[in-house]
Design an enzyme around this catalytic site. Structure first.
Site, PDB file in Angstrom:
ATOM      1  N   LYS A  94       0.819  -1.206   0.000  1.00  9.34           N
ATOM      2  CA  LYS A  94       0.000   0.000   0.000  1.00  9.34           C
ATOM      3  C   LYS A  94       0.860   1.266   0.000  1.00  9.34           C
ATOM      4  O   LYS A  94       2.006   1.257   0.454  1.00  9.34           O
ATOM      5  CB  LYS A  94      -0.910  -0.040   1.233  1.00  9.34           C
ATOM      6  CG  LYS A  94      -1.983   1.022   1.313  1.00  9.34           C
ATOM      7  CD  LYS A  94      -2.829   0.779   2.553  1.00  9.34           C
ATOM      8  CE  LYS A  94      -3.846   1.876   2.803  1.00  9.34           C
ATOM      9  NZ  LYS A  94      -4.658   1.613   4.025  1.00  9.34           N
ATOM     10  N   SER A 168      -9.312   2.212   3.266  1.00  8.32           N
ATOM     11  CA  SER A 168      -8.363   2.967   2.464  1.00  8.32           C
ATOM     12  C   SER A 168      -7.425   2.081   1.642  1.00  8.32           C
ATOM     13  O   SER A 168      -6.676   2.576   0.817  1.00  8.32           O
ATOM     14  CB  SER A 168      -7.524   3.865   3.376  1.00  8.32           C
ATOM     15  OG  SER A 168      -6.799   3.101   4.321  1.00  8.32           O
ATOM     16  N   SER A 192      -9.886  -0.635   7.215  1.00  3.20           N
ATOM     17  CA  SER A 192      -9.339  -0.322   5.894  1.00  3.20           C
ATOM     18  C   SER A 192      -8.787  -1.515   5.121  1.00  3.20           C
ATOM     19  O   SER A 192      -8.458  -1.377   3.951  1.00  3.20           O
ATOM     20  CB  SER A 192      -8.237   0.741   6.011  1.00  3.20           C
ATOM     21  OG  SER A 192      -8.791   1.993   6.301  1.00  3.20           O
TER      22      SER A 192
END
Length: 493
Positions: A94, A168, A192
């Site tokens: 990420k 996210s 997330s």
């Protein structure tokens, strides 16, 4: 056979194919058996990523040259007989994760310097032999359950490009669901990992706090945020968890080691499971979507058919939100204050920065001090020794209250209205971040329009092994990995 020339490996070699991506375990097995090469797998992943940029936009940055060079080196090592759990396998991480030589934008706009060193999680993935092909998109500072922003555009859901994959860790989820990479690392500060896993038909594991290091942060988002895997199968998620797990010498949280891969192969036994469809107290009163309730109730019926005792239950969450908000906004404030160009931040981020600054210090310390009492109150739900206590092994809840929202659903909302809309759609995940305990999203089916839905398996402290075993048992029955989204270039996707 020359160990310096990986093309001389025995057995049929698969060329790079933009439309095909084996899973994590399958990739590692095929590499070890000489049925493919790391170069073919990495080149294929990079080709798929490039081909999907206009449809999915899952990646912020790629390591094309470095990844191909590392793949060639992995092939030489494999040919020489070296074996590691992920040697030569492509993975993604990420945008909030430090990779040496790459900026850590964390969804933000502006010029940021490259990281000087790998994060501890990336260092461990590399030590296991993985090839990091790039960094996936995240919303700004990981605040929202969508992955959209002016810095990188819109990341779309492979099951329907009109909808968000969630956030996210939306880029990681979209990349894995679309088969661009076999697995990816995400992070979870309020759901997330679990939310985008639910909305893209994936397994997403939020581990125990400290299971995977967040170094160079010591206690990300005031202890709310952990790193964890997203994958199409439980075994793949467990393998990535095992590869990334372990503390940095300066980490404050150091739970005992767990063998997630072994847990994925183990029968969970007969468990007592509490089904809770009612979310914790929030400022919104929206009821869960009927199709969410239908899907999670159907999953509870499957668990009962598999021999588990399942009954409706209500854990005592109390006013746990009063602990979450100060910690979350203080975490945002700490990161936002480091941005070299604060004027480029989303107005909603600047609002959270102001709130976090006001609530920092004493309020945050008081919020964190409540965690001991919260552990005791909610932990009683799992206490098998207390007289008259419910003694559940696992809590089953929806992962979200709603199916994936459409792209742009949160555009032009104020900070307050964005928070209300997100809380309404995603009220179930964040309490387990306050507690620091593990949870696993499992696919729970689809809406009548074909949008994915998910359910959470939640447990007490350090219960990953039980949750993973139960998820694997469900997977054997439901075979959710057989369902794939349409190709990214399919008209109308």
């Amino acid at each position: 056979m020359s160990s310096a020339d990986p093309t001389e490996r025995t057995g049929p070699i698969r060329p790079p194919e933009p439309s095909v991506q084996p899973g994590l375990m399958d990739s590692a097995r095929e590499l070890a058996e000489g049925r493919t090469t790391s170069y073919a797998l990495v080149a294929g992943a990079l080709a798929r990523i490039e081909a999907s940029r206009r449809t999915l936009n899952a990646f912020r940055q790629l390591r094309t040259e470095d990844a191909l060079a590392e793949a060639a080196d992995a092939d030489r090592r494999l040919a020489a007989g070296e074996r590691l759990p992920l040697l030569g396998v492509p993975v993604a991480v990420k945008d909030d994760t430090d990779v040496a030589g790459m900026p850590t934008y964390f969804g933000c706009d502006g010029a940021l310097p490259p990281a000087a060193a790998d994060s501890e999680a990336v260092r461990r993935l590399r030590a296991a032999g993985a090839v990091v092909v790039g960094k996936t998109n995240s919303c700004e500072l990981g605040q929202w359950a969508f992955t959209e922003g002016p810095a990188f555009g819109v990341t779309r859901n492979p099951w329907s490009t009109a909808h968000t994959p969630g956030g996210s860790s939306g880029g990681s989820a979209a990349a894995v669901a679309a088969g661009l990479v076999p697995a990816a690392l995400g992070s979870d500060g309020a759901g997330s990992i679990r939310i985008p896993a639910a909305w893209t038909h994936l397994v997403g594991i939020k581990p125990q706090r400290g299971r995977i290091s967040v170094h160079p942060h010591s206690d990300a988002f005031q202890g709310l945020t952990v790193n964890g895997p997203l994958a199409r199968t439980v075994a793949d998620a467990a393998l990535l968890l095992d590869a990334a797990a372990g503390p940095h010498p300066r980490d404050p949280h150091r739970p005992p080691a767990v063998d997630a891969s072994a847990a994925a192969r183990r029968d969970p036994g007969r468990l007592r499971i509490g089904l809770s469809l009612r979310p914790p107290l929030t400022l919104t009163r929206n009821a869960p979507h009927p199709e969410v309730l239908r899907a999670v109730t159907a999953l509870a019926e499957v668990l009962a058919r598999l021999g588990h005792h399942v009954e409706e239950a209500r854990p005592r969450y109390g006013l746990i939100g009063l602990s979450f908000v100060p910690r979350a906004t203080a975490g945002i404030a700490e990161l936002a204050a480091l941005h070299p160009e604060p004027g480029l931040l989303d107005p909603r981020t600047r609002s959270a920065l102001r709130t976090g600054t006001r609530l920092g210090g004493r309020v945050v310390r008081a919020a964190r001090a409540r965690e001991v009492r919260q552990h005791a109150r909610i932990g009683a739900f799992f206490d098998t020794t207390a007289r008259g206590g419910p003694g559940y092994d696992v809590l089953l809840t929806p992962t979200t209250a709603a199916p994936p929202p459409e792209i742009g659903a949160f555009d032009r909302l104020s900070a307050w209205r964005t928070d209300l809309a997100m809380t309404s759609a995603c009220p179930y995940a964040w309490p387990w971040n306050v507690l620091g305990w593990p949870g696993v999203n499992v696919p729970a089916g689809f809406t009548r329009d074909g949008l994915p839905l998910g359910a959470q398996l939640l447990g007490p402290s350090r219960s990953e092994a039980r949750l993973i075993s139960l998820a694997a048992q469900l997977e054997d029955d439901r075979r959710w990995y057989e369902h794939r989204p349409p190709a990214p270039d399919t008209p109308g996707v």
